[in-house]
Scaffold this motif. Structure first.
Motif, short mmCIF file in Angstrom:
data_model
loop_
_atom_site.label_atom_id
_atom_site.label_comp_id
_atom_site.label_asym_id
_atom_site.label_seq_id
_atom_site.Cartn_x
_atom_site.Cartn_y
_atom_site.Cartn_z
N LEU A 223 -3.59 26.28 -5.40
CA LEU A 223 -4.10 27.31 -6.31
C LEU A 223 -4.92 26.74 -7.46
CD1 LEU A 223 -1.03 29.73 -6.55
CD2 LEU A 223 -3.10 29.99 -5.16
N VAL A 224 -4.82 25.43 -7.70
CA VAL A 224 -5.60 24.81 -8.77
C VAL A 224 -7.09 25.01 -8.54
CG1 VAL A 224 -6.08 22.63 -9.98
CG2 VAL A 224 -3.76 23.16 -9.24
N ALA A 225 -7.49 25.20 -7.29
CA ALA A 225 -8.90 25.44 -6.98
C ALA A 225 -9.42 26.71 -7.65
CB ALA A 225 -9.09 25.54 -5.47
N LEU A 226 -8.52 27.61 -8.05
CA LEU A 226 -8.94 28.86 -8.69
C LEU A 226 -9.25 28.67 -10.17
CD1 LEU A 226 -6.30 31.27 -7.08
CD2 LEU A 226 -8.72 31.03 -6.48
N VAL A 227 -8.96 27.49 -10.71
CA VAL A 227 -9.18 27.21 -12.13
C VAL A 227 -10.51 26.47 -12.30
CG1 VAL A 227 -8.23 26.11 -14.19
CG2 VAL A 227 -6.69 27.08 -12.47
N ARG A 228 -11.29 26.89 -13.26
CA ARG A 228 -12.60 26.27 -13.49
C ARG A 228 -12.46 24.84 -13.97
NH1 ARG A 228 -13.24 25.23 -18.70
NH2 ARG A 228 -12.28 26.58 -20.30
N ASP A 229 -13.54 24.07 -13.85
CA ASP A 229 -13.55 22.72 -14.39
C ASP A 229 -13.24 22.77 -15.89
OD1 ASP A 229 -14.42 22.16 -11.86
OD2 ASP A 229 -16.34 21.26 -12.45
N GLY A 230 -12.34 21.90 -16.33
CA GLY A 230 -11.97 21.89 -17.74
C GLY A 230 -10.94 22.92 -18.12
N GLY A 231 -10.43 23.68 -17.15
CA GLY A 231 -9.43 24.70 -17.44
C GLY A 231 -8.02 24.15 -17.48
N LYS A 232 -7.04 25.05 -17.47
CA LYS A 232 -5.64 24.63 -17.61
C LYS A 232 -4.76 25.35 -16.60
CE LYS A 232 -6.11 23.98 -22.63
NZ LYS A 232 -5.63 24.43 -23.96
N VAL A 233 -3.74 24.61 -16.16
CA VAL A 233 -2.66 25.21 -15.37
C VAL A 233 -1.40 25.14 -16.23
CG1 VAL A 233 -1.26 25.09 -13.28
CG2 VAL A 233 -3.69 24.46 -13.20
N VAL A 234 -0.85 26.29 -16.57
CA VAL A 234 0.34 26.36 -17.42
C VAL A 234 1.48 26.92 -16.58
CG1 VAL A 234 1.33 27.33 -19.53
CG2 VAL A 234 -1.12 26.77 -19.44
N SER A 235 2.65 26.32 -16.69
CA SER A 235 3.78 26.78 -15.88
C SER A 235 5.06 26.77 -16.71
CB SER A 235 3.95 25.88 -14.66
OG SER A 235 5.05 26.30 -13.86
N THR A 236 5.95 27.70 -16.39
CA THR A 236 7.26 27.75 -17.03
C THR A 236 8.36 27.27 -16.10
OG1 THR A 236 7.70 30.03 -16.31
CG2 THR A 236 6.53 29.73 -18.41
N THR A 237 8.01 26.82 -14.92
CA THR A 237 9.00 26.41 -13.92
C THR A 237 9.35 24.94 -14.13
OG1 THR A 237 7.16 26.06 -12.38
CG2 THR A 237 8.36 28.14 -12.21
N ALA A 238 10.43 24.70 -14.86
CA ALA A 238 10.78 23.34 -15.30
C ALA A 238 11.10 22.41 -14.14
CB ALA A 238 11.98 23.42 -16.25
N PHE A 239 11.59 22.93 -13.02
CA PHE A 239 11.98 22.08 -11.90
C PHE A 239 10.85 21.90 -10.89
CE2 PHE A 239 15.97 23.88 -13.49
CZ PHE A 239 16.65 22.70 -13.77
N LEU A 240 9.67 22.37 -11.22
CA LEU A 240 8.51 22.26 -10.33
C LEU A 240 7.38 21.58 -11.09
CD1 LEU A 240 7.25 23.12 -7.59
CD2 LEU A 240 6.55 25.25 -8.69
N THR A 241 6.92 20.45 -10.59
CA THR A 241 5.84 19.72 -11.25
C THR A 241 4.59 20.57 -11.32
OG1 THR A 241 6.72 17.61 -10.49
CG2 THR A 241 4.42 17.64 -11.19
N THR A 242 4.00 20.65 -12.50
CA THR A 242 2.77 21.44 -12.68
C THR A 242 1.58 20.60 -12.23
OG1 THR A 242 3.77 22.52 -14.60
CG2 THR A 242 1.39 22.73 -14.34
#
Length: 310
Positions: A223-242
């Motif tokens: 799903l990171v492909a859906l984020v533009r260059d220079g964007g961010k992936v933010v997650s609240t799932t502590a047991f899953l590597t972002t």
């Protein structure tokens, strides 16, 4: 006073109803007569011993709390006896599954006036998580695009509502039972994640992707492909590597909710203005707390449950 505590980590059966001394507030502390606490998944993790938050044993769970100020410690200003308050308590200390709790004064703010005091316990940590994910970590501004994966949960709907209020364009995923609620919260586009392929359903890249769902690691990375260059992936799932994408400058960030008195007061104001809706799906008496933890351990809790004490 009556309290539920666990003396050792383990299953829901370690929660015991006990009569313990009523705590006295020290300097900078406030004693609160508890109206309600709210159940969070982290309560289950701390009781079970698999969430790395060092609690003092025996421990009273329930770090989200609402109630009325019962006594003030030395040096406390800005709060008064009898005042309705709501707070996000230090997670490692005793919580609100008791008739009284002692809290740092800086953990408490005036409670909303437009909802029942017990229901206010459902606000603090989840709303703070949403704010910190969208703005503090995501840095979103008006005109930008946000993808919320798993928007049908409590944090997701707060994230959508807060981002919408800030002028952000929101694409959100939800299950059929929460599609309408996510739209009502303010999502501009809603994707049924049980039916649609998200990689094809999102027509334009987003500035920030916020993940609130327990995804398969490979699916999350895709799903990171859906984020533009220079964007961010933010997650609240502590047991899953972002995941991120270093080559494209996509930054991975994991949110661990932090206390913030000023922000909590602002969120309370938004509730009273009608800009945020506090969602409570169920209210249970304190005596039913072990059964609630059993439901949580089995993954059967949906929405927000408040544990009423008074």
């Amino acid at each position: 006073m009556k309290a539920f505590r666990f003396h050792t980590v383990g299953g829901p059966e370690v929660l015991q109803s006990e009569e313990i001394p009523t705590p006295a507030p020290g300097a900078g502390q406030v004693r609160v007569r508890v109206a309600a606490s709210a159940y969070n998944a982290a309560d289950n993790g701390m009781r079970g011993g698999f969430l790395p938050i060092p609690v003092e044993l025996p421990h009273v769970p329930g770090y989200d709390v609402s109630g009325t100020v019962d006594a003030l410690g030395e040096g406390v200003e800005g709060l008064s006896v009898g005042q309705p308050v709501v707070g996000f308590l230090p997670m490692e200390r005793d919580g609100g599954a008791a008739e009284f709790v002692v809290a740092p004064a800086e953990a408490l703010v005036a409670a909303p006036t437009t909802i029942p005091l017990a229901d206010a316990a459902a606000l603090p940590s989840v709303a703070l998580t949403a704010w910190q994910a969208v703005f503090d970590e995501g840095g979103l501004q008006a005109g930008q695009r946000l993808l919320v994966v798993g928007a049908g949960g409590v944090v997701g709907k707060y994230a959508v509502a807060l981002a919408k209020r800030a002028g952000v364009h929101i694409v959100a995923t939800a299950t059929p039972r929460s599609l309408d609620a996510v739209r009502a919260a303010g999502a501009d586009e809603v994707v049924d994640r049980t039916r649609d392929d998200l990689l094809h359903a999102v027509e334009a890249q987003v500035d920030v992707m916020l993940n609130l769902a327990p995804l398969d690691p490979e699916d999350f990375a895709a799903l990171v492909a859906l984020v533009r260059d220079g964007g961010k992936v933010v997650s609240t799932t502590a047991f899953l590597t972002t995941p991120g994408d270093e080559a494209r400058g996509v930054t991975p960030l994991t949110v661990f909710v932090r206390p913030n008195r000023e922000r909590l007061a602002e969120l309370v104001s938004l509730v009273d203005e009608g800009a945020l809706r506090v969602e409570v799906t169920r209210r249970i008496p304190l005596d039913d707390l072990p059964a609630l933890h059993a439901e949580g351990a089995a993954g059967r809790i949906a929405g927000k449950v408040v544990v009423q004490v008074a």
